[in-house]
Design a protein around this motif. Structure first.
Motif, PDB file in Angstrom:
ATOM      1  N   ASP A   1       0.847  -1.195   0.000  1.00 48.60           N
ATOM      2  CA  ASP A   1       0.000   0.000   0.000  1.00 48.60           C
ATOM      3  C   ASP A   1       0.886   1.251   0.000  1.00 48.60           C
ATOM      4  O   ASP A   1       2.035   1.201  -0.449  1.00 48.60           O
ATOM      5  CB  ASP A   1      -0.970  -0.030   1.185  1.00 48.60           C
ATOM      6  N   ALA A   2       0.371   2.345   0.519  1.00 49.70           N
ATOM      7  CA  ALA A   2       1.086   3.621   0.477  1.00 49.70           C
ATOM      8  C   ALA A   2       2.438   3.558   1.192  1.00 49.70           C
ATOM      9  O   ALA A   2       3.339   4.344   0.905  1.00 49.70           O
ATOM     10  CB  ALA A   2       0.217   4.716   1.096  1.00 49.70           C
ATOM     11  N   ARG A   3       2.585   2.587   2.133  1.00 51.35           N
ATOM     12  CA  ARG A   3       3.862   2.487   2.843  1.00 51.35           C
ATOM     13  C   ARG A   3       5.011   2.153   1.892  1.00 51.35           C
ATOM     14  O   ARG A   3       6.137   2.617   2.070  1.00 51.35           O
ATOM     15  CB  ARG A   3       3.781   1.419   3.936  1.00 51.35           C
TER      16      ARG A   3
ATOM     17  N   GLY B   1       6.110   5.214   0.315  1.00 48.65           N
ATOM     18  CA  GLY B   1       6.903   5.970   1.295  1.00 48.65           C
ATOM     19  C   GLY B   1       8.331   5.466   1.360  1.00 48.65           C
ATOM     20  O   GLY B   1       9.279   6.250   1.437  1.00 48.65           O
TER      21      GLY B   1
ATOM     22  N   ALA C   1       6.554   9.961   5.135  1.00 51.10           N
ATOM     23  CA  ALA C   1       5.212  10.081   5.712  1.00 51.10           C
ATOM     24  C   ALA C   1       4.342  11.005   4.859  1.00 51.10           C
ATOM     25  O   ALA C   1       3.190  10.689   4.553  1.00 51.10           O
ATOM     26  CB  ALA C   1       5.308  10.618   7.141  1.00 51.10           C
TER      27      ALA C   1
ATOM     28  N   ALA D   1       3.249   9.346   1.568  1.00 49.68           N
ATOM     29  CA  ALA D   1       2.238   8.317   1.832  1.00 49.68           C
ATOM     30  C   ALA D   1       0.892   8.964   2.164  1.00 49.68           C
ATOM     31  O   ALA D   1      -0.162   8.503   1.722  1.00 49.68           O
ATOM     32  CB  ALA D   1       2.704   7.418   2.976  1.00 49.68           C
ATOM     33  N   ALA D   2       0.925  10.045   2.929  1.00 46.75           N
ATOM     34  CA  ALA D   2      -0.315  10.724   3.318  1.00 46.75           C
ATOM     35  C   ALA D   2      -1.002  11.335   2.100  1.00 46.75           C
ATOM     36  O   ALA D   2      -2.218  11.203   1.919  1.00 46.75           O
ATOM     37  CB  ALA D   2      -0.004  11.804   4.354  1.00 46.75           C
TER      38      ALA D   2
ATOM     39  N   ARG E   1      -2.612   8.649  -0.038  1.00 50.49           N
ATOM     40  CA  ARG E   1      -3.882   8.156   0.526  1.00 50.49           C
ATOM     41  C   ARG E   1      -5.006   9.166   0.321  1.00 50.49           C
ATOM     42  O   ARG E   1      -6.165   8.803   0.139  1.00 50.49           O
ATOM     43  CB  ARG E   1      -3.715   7.885   2.020  1.00 50.49           C
TER      44      ARG E   1
END
Lengths: 233, 100
Positions: free
Chosen positions: B63-65, B68, B90, B93-94, B97
């Motif tokens: 996923d977004a991690r 990141g 961070a 990734a934010a 999302r």
């Protein structure tokens, strides 16, 4: 390892360098504080970690395992395995620092990567102690203050995933690993350890894959034995 | 349980530090021990990254991690400071999302 006193110029140069490292490193504490509360620890637990454990990689490891849903005991074991490198630092520094009794008992708490780096190359006991203590104590003070700041800020913002703080954990580990990835052998060990960890994720309880990966380090140590002996011969 | 782990880690890590300053060097300073101790941080940190980024604790996931982590690699190649790497990952990734 002589007892010669320090000349004032050397003294102020050691203090200046050590404080520089102390400030730069202590600031990381903000990252730890934010990551720790994002992993589900309270502000008090986060601050207790920085005060009691005081060795960054181990602290990140404990909260990382907990964040991944692992048992706290797996996290503690991982953290202590990472802490073994401080034992080796101590072995190298012991004859140089030459502390006995309560000085050794107190000094041991600030025995970390940076205080070692800033003292192990000194030629006298006085210079080594000055570099070790200036670096260690300045990091200790700033690391704990920064941890509190990061934890309070992290706690105030709500769901950490919204801010990508769960992605910050992996980035923090990578930044800690990065300087060790220069040699080909370390790169292979890192790749093998990551593969072992991922392969075991579906099979064993959370937290155990990381411990299983420590076996890669053991295996690599045994397998590379001959090479070292040959080069020594 | 978390408090117990914190106390245990604190005591354990302190004793590991004190042991280094107290034990005569020849007891532990053997090539194998020294090599393994050098490799352990590499293996553990790599494993922590893998588990932290590519699993949800019980199964593998992306996923977004992962994005990141890619950003972290890029920032480290650019020699960015620690905090820039951590919060840069961070931030990306934010934002990812938020958009997806």
């Amino acid at each position: 390892m002589t007892d010669a006193p320090l000349d004032p110029r050397e003294r102020s140069s050691i203090i200046r360098d050590s404080l520089g490292v102390g400030v730069a490193t202590g600031a990381y504490g903000v990252g730890f504080g934010a990551v720790s509360v994002a992993s589900g620890l309270s502000v008090a637990q986060t601050c207790a970690l920085s005060f009691l454990v005081f060795t960054g990689a181990s602290q990140f490891a404990l909260v990382g395992v907990i964040a991944a849903g692992g048992a706290p005991i797996s996290g503690a074991l991982t953290a202590m395995l990472l802490g073994t490198r401080n034992t080796l630092y101590g072995l190298r520094l012991a004859p140089l620092l030459a502390w006995r009794g309560w000085r050794r008992v107190l000094g041991a708490h600030v025995l970390i990567d940076e205080s070692t780096a800033m003292s192990v190359t000194r030629e006298t006991t006085a210079a080594a102690r000055l570099g070790f203590l200036t670096t260690g104590v300045s990091i200790f003070v700033l690391w704990n203050l920064a941890t509190l700041a990061g934890a309070v800020a992290g706690n105030a913002i709500g769901d950490p995933r919204t801010y990508g703080l769960d992605a910050a954990v992996g980035a923090a580990f990578l930044a800690l690993l990065w300087p060790r990835l220069k040699g080909r052998r370390n790169q292979l060990i890192a790749a093998a350890a990551a593969a072992v960890a991922l392969a075991t994720v579906p099979l064993v309880p959370a937290g155990v894959p990381v411990l299983a990966a420590a076996a890669v380090a053991l295996l690599a140590g045994v397998l590379t034995k001959d090479e070292t002996q040959e080069s020594a011969a | 349980m978390i408090w117990a782990a914190i106390i245990a880690t604190g005591v354990g890590c302190y004793l590991l530090k004190l042991a280094g300053l107290s034990v005569p060097p020849r007891v532990l300073e053997r090539p194998l021990v020294e090599r393994v101790a050098d490799y352990i941080p590499v293996a553990l940190l790599a494993a922590l990254i893998a588990v932290q980024v590519f699993s949800d604790g019980h199964s593998l996931s992306i996923d977004a991690r992962a994005l990141g982590l890619g950003v972290a690699v890029l920032l480290l190649l650019l020699r960015a400071p620690f905090l820039v790497v951590v919060f840069g990952a961070a931030l990306v990734a934010a934002v990812f999302r938020l958009l997806v």
